[in-house]
Scaffold this motif. Structure first.
Motif, short mmCIF file in Angstrom:
data_model
loop_
_atom_site.label_atom_id
_atom_site.label_comp_id
_atom_site.label_asym_id
_atom_site.label_seq_id
_atom_site.Cartn_x
_atom_site.Cartn_y
_atom_site.Cartn_z
N ASN A 1 0.99 -1.34 0.17
CA ASN A 1 -0.14 0.03 -0.07
C ASN A 1 0.74 1.38 -0.09
OD1 ASN A 1 -2.29 -1.43 0.04
ND2 ASN A 1 -2.50 -1.58 2.16
N ALA B 1 0.32 -8.25 -1.52
CA ALA B 1 -1.17 -8.37 -1.32
C ALA B 1 -1.64 -7.20 -0.89
CB ALA B 1 -1.51 -9.48 -0.25
N SER B 2 -1.11 -5.92 -1.56
CA SER B 2 -1.65 -4.67 -1.14
C SER B 2 -3.19 -4.65 -1.30
CB SER B 2 -1.08 -3.35 -2.37
OG SER B 2 0.30 -3.28 -2.05
N THR B 3 -3.84 -3.94 -0.36
CA THR B 3 -5.35 -3.67 -0.35
C THR B 3 -5.75 -2.34 -1.02
OG1 THR B 3 -5.29 -2.90 1.84
CG2 THR B 3 -5.60 -5.26 1.61
N ASP B 4 -5.04 -1.59 -1.11
CA ASP B 4 -5.32 -0.06 -1.71
C ASP B 4 -5.56 -0.09 -3.06
OD1 ASP B 4 -4.53 2.75 -3.01
OD2 ASP B 4 -4.71 3.05 -0.94
N GLN C 1 -3.45 -1.70 -6.26
CA GLN C 1 -3.70 -2.62 -7.15
C GLN C 1 -3.55 -2.50 -8.65
OE1 GLN C 1 -7.51 -3.71 -5.58
NE2 GLN C 1 -6.63 -5.00 -3.92
N ASN D 1 -1.19 -11.42 2.23
CA ASN D 1 -0.15 -10.93 2.86
C ASN D 1 0.75 -11.73 3.81
OD1 ASN D 1 0.78 -9.24 5.51
ND2 ASN D 1 0.54 -7.92 3.86
#
Length: 755
Positions: A423, A451-454, A458, A483
């Motif tokens: 992120n 495993a970025s969630t932003d 992505q 993650n």
């Protein structure tokens, strides 16, 4: 033979200051000038010494050139060649690290002005050679200069003899001294046993002995000859060293008392004619004199008739450790009978002193001293002590430089830059841009997205992935499906790396364009090193980074296995390392912070060597929400305990564990502060920051402080001058300084209440 240029670095110099180091330097210079040796002598002094360059040059009648390494402004951020050199206040390990840098910069200034030195000699004490040696090993300067270190006495040795608690702040000095001794081109020892003692004490490799040259210095400018006739019927027993633990005045008093009680027919005195520092130790030493003998024990400062006292007495030097001890030679020159501690390396076999021939020695015990005093009293007539000063090494033909294994010409090793992201894609352009600007041509970039969630991250990763599939991406992307955490992401990047060297880099940080090539070239030249650490500047905006306006610094020593167990002075998260290190070492994937500290500490304990840049080559973005911001005092200690559990047992023998007593005494305390500008200066800085919230009050108090500190502040902030002045006042009041210091430290730990 052409005249060689030699620079001796010192803060002590007779007659301007007291101390054995200053006397040895003075005698070396005078001896060389009298002999008209083929050298041009220079002296380099740190700032704040009680002498000026012109005074020194006048004293030696123009025979030497003197230079002073003036301290720079407190928070100077000017550009220097190769980056920005940090200001003195950046150093929080030990102030001698800052002095080492200032001395190196003055040597570089002289070199750039055409004053090239064939030899630069540093004292071992204070570790001043550290920065100059790092600069040379990195190939930034001093390529054709031999950097030597002379064995006087390091703090690392003295603190053990003094039985003092080794705190984290002076542990930094100990690490600098050790590294300077380990990396110097040449080690100069006055006596063979002193070199052997240092080798054993620091557990240096056998190859270290190859750098050692033993040369006896001119302990006196007059050659030893027939001693003068003694002038006593009943001698005094003389202690002429210093009331200091390792000098063992307590042993002198106890031995003298036993001798007087055993031989009541002896009617002489016991005279302590030496330096005496008021304090608890002096009080304790005086308390050892029994009341019935108090009239026969005389405590006096160094007297003007010191030589006359020696001619009338028996000189006792009971020290546990000396590297030379000029007082023994001074006493021998006037014919005083000598009683020496044979356990002290300066008086060990192989030197000028021989028991029963020209002196009396004892085994270090009270009974042994009393027996030696009787022998010296009953049979004082021995042969004179003889010695010969060696011609200093810098007047000899230069030694052939050792050949180092070099890689084939034209070979450019591949470096894998390992970028980890979670992120933080909004900062990726600056991070990747700093790598792209590198002047090292062979690079690969491996980007691990954890495993970025932003949504923005992505989208960025998808674009990189699409470009890679089309063959147009210069970045190899690894996307974690779940993650994994920073340590695991770095391990994945290492597994994917093809380079001979690796450089971890977080997505929000930047690396100086010159660093990778600088580090690779250094490790290619010096196969004994495995890691190059960049000094770090903190920035809080892109504009600040562009202008090199750093808001803070992180300075490192590199492989410091003892200090590294208490505070991370090993390296920042980013360094250039040999890929081969990771065949047996990995990031600990169970750690959520301190994973880099843990890795470097294990490498240091395994004996791997680090180089450290003096200039700022790594740029760390200060931002809210970083992993380190989540570490509170208790969490810090939990993580530190995990780091210690990860170390192999047994610990290396040279590891000093005293700093951990501080943690044990205060288990809830934050990481022990390594005092840079000083605990009072730190308190002043925090007060200053609070006052800035009230501009009118801040302006008025700043004006008042400036007026009060106008005499001697120079370019330093007025609040720091006031802090130093207050510290001197506290020093003069016994028992008060520790109380104030504890109050300041306690205030650091207090948190403001909510509401």
């Amino acid at each position: 033979m052409s005249r060689r240029r030699v620079c001796l670095v010192t803060e002590e110099l007779y007659p301007f200051s007291k101390g054995g180091i200053g006397r040895v330097i003075h005698n070396l210079v005078m001896d060389s000038l009298r002999r008209r040796g083929p050298v041009e002598l220079h002296l380099l002094l740190p700032s704040g010494v009680p002498m000026t360059a012109s005074e020194v040059e006048a004293y030696f009648d123009g025979g030497v050139r003197a230079h002073v390494a003036e301290a720079r402004a407190h928070w100077e951020t000017s550009f220097d060649e190769g980056g920005v050199y940090p200001p003195p206040a950046a150093f929080t390990d030990t102030r001698y690290h800052a002095q080492s840098l200032e001395l190196m910069l003055e040597l570089r200034r002289l070199e750039s002005a055409g004053v090239h030195f064939d030899t630069i000699e540093f004292p071992d004490y204070l570790g001043w050679a550290f920065c100059t040696l790092q600069e040379k090993l990195l190939g930034s300067a001093f390529a054709n200069t031999e950097v030597s270190v002379r064995l006087h006495s390091t703090w690392g040795i003295l603190v053990q003899m003094e039985r003092q608690l080794l705190t984290p702040d002076n542990q930094g000095q100990v690490e600098l001294e050790r590294k300077a001794l380990l990396d110097a081109d040449r080690i100069v020892a006055h006596l063979p046993r002193v070199a052997e003692f240092n080798h054993a004490f620091y557990r240096f490799p056998e190859s270290w002995k190859e750098k050692v040259v033993c040369q006896f210095p001119p302990v006196s400018l007059e050659p030893p000859g027939t001693p003068r006739a003694r002038e006593w019927e009943v001698p005094d027993l003389l202690f002429v060293s210093k009331v200091q633990y390792l000098k063992r005045p307590d042993l002198f008093i106890r031995g003298a008392v036993l001798f007087m009680r055993t031989h009541p027919e002896f009617t002489g005195r016991a005279v302590l004619d030496c330096f005496m520092v008021p304090g608890d130790h002096l009080t304790w030493v005086k308390s050892l004199v029994p009341p019935d003998l108090s009239a026969r024990f005389v405590f006096t400062g160094p007297s003007e008739d010191r030589e006359a006292l020696m001619r009338r007495g028996i000189v006792v030097i009971p020290s546990d450790y000396e590297s030379l001890n000029l007082a023994a030679y001074e006493a021998a020159a006037v014919g005083a009978p000598l009683v020496l501690n044979e356990r002290c390396v300066a008086f060990a076999p192989g030197g000028p002193f021989r028991d029963g021939v020209n002196c009396r020695t004892f085994d270090g015990s009270v009974e042994g001293l009393a027996a030696a005093l009787e022998r010296a009293w009953r049979a004082p007539d021995l042969k004179p002590v003889e010695w010969t000063a060696d011609i200093p090494y810098w007047e000899e033909a230069p030694r052939a430089k050792p050949t180092r294994a070099r890689q084939p010409a034209g070979r450019t090793p591949l470096v894998s830059v390992l970028v980890t992201n979670f992120n933080l894609a909004r900062y990726l352009p600056e991070a990747l841009g700093s790598v792209a600007e590198s002047d090292h041509p062979e690079l690969e970039i491996i980007l691990v997205d954890d495993a970025s969630t932003d949504p923005f991250d992505q989208a960025v990763m998808e674009r990189i992935e699409t470009a890679a599939e089309a063959g147009g991406a210069s970045v190899r992307l690894i996307r974690n499906r779940a993650n994994r955490g920073l340590p695991a992401s770095r391990n994945l990047a290492i597994d994917a790396a093809k380079g001979e060297y690796v450089l971890p880099l977080d997505a929000d940080d930047c690396i100086n364009p010159r660093f990778i090539r600088l580090a690779v070239d250094a490790l290619e030249r010096h196969r004994e090193f495995d890691v190059v650490v960049p000094s770090t500047g903190y920035f809080d905006s892109d504009e600040a980074l562009a202008e090199r306006r750093f808001c803070d610094y992180a300075m490192f020593i590199g492989d410091c296995p003892s200090l590294g167990m208490v505070a991370n002075r090993l390296s920042c998260a980013t360094s250039l390392m040999r890929r081969s290190l990771f065949e047996h070492t990995r990031y600990d994937e169970q750690l959520r912070s301190y994973e880099d500290w843990d890795l470097y500490l294990r490498l240091a304990h395994a004996g791997h060597r680090f180089l450290v840049t003096n200039a700022i080559h790594f740029h760390y973005r200060r931002r809210g929400g970083s992993m380190i911001s989540e570490v509170n005092p208790r969490r810090h200690l939990e993580l530190l305990a995990q780091l210690h559990r990860n170390l192999p047992r047994p610990l290396p023998e040279y590891i000093r564990l005293e700093p951990f007593l501080l943690l044990a005494m205060s288990p809830e305390a934050p990481t022990p502060a390594l005092e840079g500008p000083g605990y009072l200066q730190g308190a002043m800085d925090r007060l200053n920051g609070s006052l800035k919230r009230v501009p009118l009050l801040h302006k008025a108090l700043k004006y008042a402080a400036t007026e009060l500190a106008s005499d001697g502040g120079g370019d330093r902030p007025a609040r720091h001058v006031l802090a130093d002045a207050l510290g001197k006042r506290l020093d003069a009041i016994p028992g008060l300084k520790p109380v104030v210091k504890q109050v300041v430290k306690t205030a650091r730990q207090l948190k403001p209440r909510k509401g």
